[in-house]
Design a protein around this motif. Structure first.
Motif, PDB file in Angstrom:
ATOM      1  N   CYS A  17       1.766  -3.917   6.105  1.00 15.90           N
ATOM      2  CA  CYS A  17       0.415  -3.243   6.471  1.00 15.90           C
ATOM      3  C   CYS A  17      -0.866  -3.833   5.554  1.00 15.90           C
ATOM      4  O   CYS A  17      -1.791  -4.073   6.083  1.00 15.90           O
ATOM      5  N   GLY A  18      -0.545  -4.156   4.509  1.00 14.40           N
ATOM      6  CA  GLY A  18      -1.653  -4.869   3.536  1.00 14.40           C
ATOM      7  C   GLY A  18      -2.073  -6.355   3.999  1.00 14.40           C
ATOM      8  O   GLY A  18      -2.888  -6.715   4.050  1.00 14.40           O
ATOM      9  N   ALA A  19      -0.871  -7.154   4.476  1.00 13.63           N
ATOM     10  CA  ALA A  19      -0.997  -8.352   5.101  1.00 13.63           C
ATOM     11  C   ALA A  19      -1.843  -8.060   6.253  1.00 13.63           C
ATOM     12  O   ALA A  19      -2.572  -9.081   6.439  1.00 13.63           O
ATOM     13  N   GLU A  20      -1.435  -7.430   7.163  1.00 13.44           N
ATOM     14  CA  GLU A  20      -2.214  -7.312   8.447  1.00 13.44           C
ATOM     15  C   GLU A  20      -3.425  -6.693   8.079  1.00 13.44           C
ATOM     16  O   GLU A  20      -4.379  -7.453   8.838  1.00 13.44           O
ATOM     17  N   GLU A  38     -12.891   1.078   2.162  1.00 17.53           N
ATOM     18  CA  GLU A  38     -12.548   2.491   3.036  1.00 17.53           C
ATOM     19  C   GLU A  38     -11.719   1.906   4.200  1.00 17.53           C
ATOM     20  O   GLU A  38     -10.750   2.614   4.644  1.00 17.53           O
ATOM     21  N   LYS A  39     -12.080   1.033   4.991  1.00 14.81           N
ATOM     22  CA  LYS A  39     -11.520   0.663   6.400  1.00 14.81           C
ATOM     23  C   LYS A  39     -10.313   0.400   6.157  1.00 14.81           C
ATOM     24  O   LYS A  39      -9.249   0.434   6.999  1.00 14.81           O
ATOM     25  N   ARG A  40      -9.964  -0.433   4.996  1.00 19.02           N
ATOM     26  CA  ARG A  40      -8.709  -1.010   4.762  1.00 19.02           C
ATOM     27  C   ARG A  40      -7.777   0.054   4.281  1.00 19.02           C
ATOM     28  O   ARG A  40      -6.663   0.062   4.843  1.00 19.02           O
ATOM     29  N   LYS A  41      -8.511   0.810   3.518  1.00 13.76           N
ATOM     30  CA  LYS A  41      -7.686   2.096   3.021  1.00 13.76           C
ATOM     31  C   LYS A  41      -7.172   2.899   4.092  1.00 13.76           C
ATOM     32  O   LYS A  41      -5.877   3.338   4.251  1.00 13.76           O
ATOM     33  N   ALA A  42      -7.954   3.103   5.155  1.00 15.63           N
ATOM     34  CA  ALA A  42      -7.684   3.925   6.331  1.00 15.63           C
ATOM     35  C   ALA A  42      -6.578   3.453   7.134  1.00 15.63           C
ATOM     36  O   ALA A  42      -5.737   4.033   7.704  1.00 15.63           O
ATOM     37  N   PHE A  43      -6.522   2.072   7.164  1.00 13.91           N
ATOM     38  CA  PHE A  43      -5.836   1.311   7.905  1.00 13.91           C
ATOM     39  C   PHE A  43      -4.396   1.238   7.532  1.00 13.91           C
ATOM     40  O   PHE A  43      -3.280   1.378   8.090  1.00 13.91           O
ATOM     41  N   VAL A  44      -4.335   0.909   6.191  1.00 17.03           N
ATOM     42  CA  VAL A  44      -3.078   0.956   5.551  1.00 17.03           C
ATOM     43  C   VAL A  44      -2.443   2.323   5.698  1.00 17.03           C
ATOM     44  O   VAL A  44      -1.302   2.174   6.099  1.00 17.03           O
ATOM     45  N   LYS A  45      -3.330   3.254   5.284  1.00 22.10           N
ATOM     46  CA  LYS A  45      -2.711   4.913   5.617  1.00 22.10           C
ATOM     47  C   LYS A  45      -2.215   5.095   7.002  1.00 22.10           C
ATOM     48  O   LYS A  45      -1.088   5.564   7.151  1.00 22.10           O
ATOM     49  N   GLN A  46      -2.945   4.626   7.880  1.00 20.55           N
ATOM     50  CA  GLN A  46      -2.289   4.920   9.372  1.00 20.55           C
ATOM     51  C   GLN A  46      -0.994   3.837   9.618  1.00 20.55           C
ATOM     52  O   GLN A  46      -0.281   4.574  10.255  1.00 20.55           O
ATOM     53  N   CYS A  47      -1.154   2.763   9.139  1.00 24.47           N
ATOM     54  CA  CYS A  47      -0.197   1.752   9.370  1.00 24.47           C
ATOM     55  C   CYS A  47       1.220   2.415   8.888  1.00 24.47           C
ATOM     56  O   CYS A  47       2.177   2.354   9.433  1.00 24.47           O
ATOM     57  N   MET A  48       0.984   2.806   7.573  1.00 26.69           N
ATOM     58  CA  MET A  48       2.247   3.226   6.939  1.00 26.69           C
ATOM     59  C   MET A  48       2.715   4.467   7.513  1.00 26.69           C
ATOM     60  O   MET A  48       4.229   5.025   7.238  1.00 26.69           O
ATOM     61  N   GLY A  49       1.871   5.327   8.220  1.00 26.42           N
ATOM     62  CA  GLY A  49       2.364   6.472   9.091  1.00 26.42           C
ATOM     63  C   GLY A  49       3.403   6.192  10.262  1.00 26.42           C
ATOM     64  O   GLY A  49       3.815   6.687  11.166  1.00 26.42           O
ATOM     65  N   LYS A  50       3.223   4.806  10.556  1.00 22.42           N
ATOM     66  CA  LYS A  50       4.072   4.130  11.748  1.00 22.42           C
ATOM     67  C   LYS A  50       5.495   3.867  11.898  1.00 22.42           C
ATOM     68  O   LYS A  50       5.882   3.223  12.440  1.00 22.42           O
ATOM     69  N   PHE A  51       6.334   4.877  10.895  1.00 23.66           N
ATOM     70  CA  PHE A  51       7.816   4.533  10.868  1.00 23.66           C
ATOM     71  C   PHE A  51       8.311   5.074  12.081  1.00 23.66           C
ATOM     72  O   PHE A  51       7.732   6.230  12.747  1.00 23.66           O
ATOM     73  N   SER A  52       9.236   4.543  12.503  1.00 23.46           N
ATOM     74  CA  SER A  52       9.943   4.729  13.844  1.00 23.46           C
ATOM     75  C   SER A  52      10.528   6.350  13.662  1.00 23.46           C
ATOM     76  O   SER A  52      10.900   6.674  12.464  1.00 23.46           O
ATOM     77  N   ALA A  53      10.989   6.784  14.750  1.00 20.25           N
ATOM     78  CA  ALA A  53      11.639   8.348  14.772  1.00 20.25           C
ATOM     79  C   ALA A  53      13.018   7.985  14.034  1.00 20.25           C
ATOM     80  O   ALA A  53      13.383   8.986  13.274  1.00 20.25           O
ATOM     81  N   ALA A  54      13.523   6.958  14.237  1.00 20.23           N
ATOM     82  CA  ALA A  54      14.792   6.712  13.673  1.00 20.23           C
ATOM     83  C   ALA A  54      14.849   6.696  12.184  1.00 20.23           C
ATOM     84  O   ALA A  54      15.771   6.971  11.546  1.00 20.23           O
ATOM     85  N   GLU A  55      13.635   5.973  11.463  1.00 20.19           N
ATOM     86  CA  GLU A  55      13.411   5.603  10.361  1.00 20.19           C
ATOM     87  C   GLU A  55      13.191   6.979   9.633  1.00 20.19           C
ATOM     88  O   GLU A  55      13.632   7.356   8.564  1.00 20.19           O
ATOM     89  N   ASN A  56      11.979   7.822  10.107  1.00 19.70           N
ATOM     90  CA  ASN A  56      11.856   9.316   9.736  1.00 19.70           C
ATOM     91  C   ASN A  56      13.372   9.901   9.745  1.00 19.70           C
ATOM     92  O   ASN A  56      13.368  10.880   8.896  1.00 19.70           O
ATOM     93  N   ALA A  57      14.129  10.009  10.729  1.00 19.42           N
ATOM     94  CA  ALA A  57      15.273  10.701  10.796  1.00 19.42           C
ATOM     95  C   ALA A  57      16.244  10.382   9.899  1.00 19.42           C
ATOM     96  O   ALA A  57      16.818  11.136   9.079  1.00 19.42           O
ATOM     97  N   GLU A  58      16.341   9.109   9.603  1.00 19.07           N
ATOM     98  CA  GLU A  58      17.288   8.539   8.393  1.00 19.07           C
ATOM     99  C   GLU A  58      16.797   8.958   7.165  1.00 19.07           C
ATOM    100  O   GLU A  58      17.617   9.449   6.237  1.00 19.07           O
ATOM    101  N   LYS A  59      15.645   8.965   6.989  1.00 17.50           N
ATOM    102  CA  LYS A  59      15.060   9.592   5.730  1.00 17.50           C
ATOM    103  C   LYS A  59      15.053  11.240   5.601  1.00 17.50           C
ATOM    104  O   LYS A  59      15.611  11.416   4.259  1.00 17.50           O
TER     105      LYS A  59
END
Length: 134
Positions: A63-66, A75-96
């Motif tokens: 996400c940081g590289a993107e 602030e734009k970078r911080k918001a983008f990374v936060k939003q990007c980090m929330g993009k884990f797939s449903a499978a990843e979230n279920a596994e966690k």
């Protein structure tokens, strides 16, 4: 075959040259393969600890590289990374969630076992550490 003056027959000289060339080619191939494997693994290792990155750390790095590629700052970078980090797939979230539930159940079981054994302080700490490893 070598002659008394140190020269070689033409056939033997050609064979020795071929063997030498094959050895050099093999050595060059090995070196290039070794350098490629180091490059492949360089992205997956933390520079501070030398350990392999976790999924979350790798995601943050990506996400940081993107964000850098998009030229985002502050602030734009911080918001983008936060939003990007929330993009884990449903499978990843279920596994966690599954791993977390399993860990919680294991903790509960180990706690109960330590309590029935009447363990205190250092003994309990050692028991819990060993119990949770399994």
């Amino acid at each position: 075959m070598r002659h008394l003056n140190g020269s070689m027959d033409g056939a033997n000289k050609t064979i020795n040259q071929e063997v030498y060339m094959w050895k050099m080619l093999l050595a060059a191939s090995c070196l290039s393969l070794m350098s490629m494997t180091q490059v492949v693994h360089a992205n997956d290792v933390s520079p501070k600890t030398g350990k392999e990155l976790t999924d979350k750390q790798q995601k943050r790095k990506d996400c940081g590289a993107e964000a850098k590629q998009q030229g985002l700052k502050k602030e734009k970078r911080k918001a983008f990374v936060k939003q990007c980090m929330g993009k884990f797939s449903a499978a990843e979230n279920a596994e966690k969630a599954e791993k977390k539930a399993a860990r919680k159940a294991k903790m509960k079981t180990c706690n109960a076992e330590a309590k029935t054994q009447g363990l205190k302080k250092a003994e309990r700490k050692t028991f819990m550490k060993d119990c949770l490893k399994d």
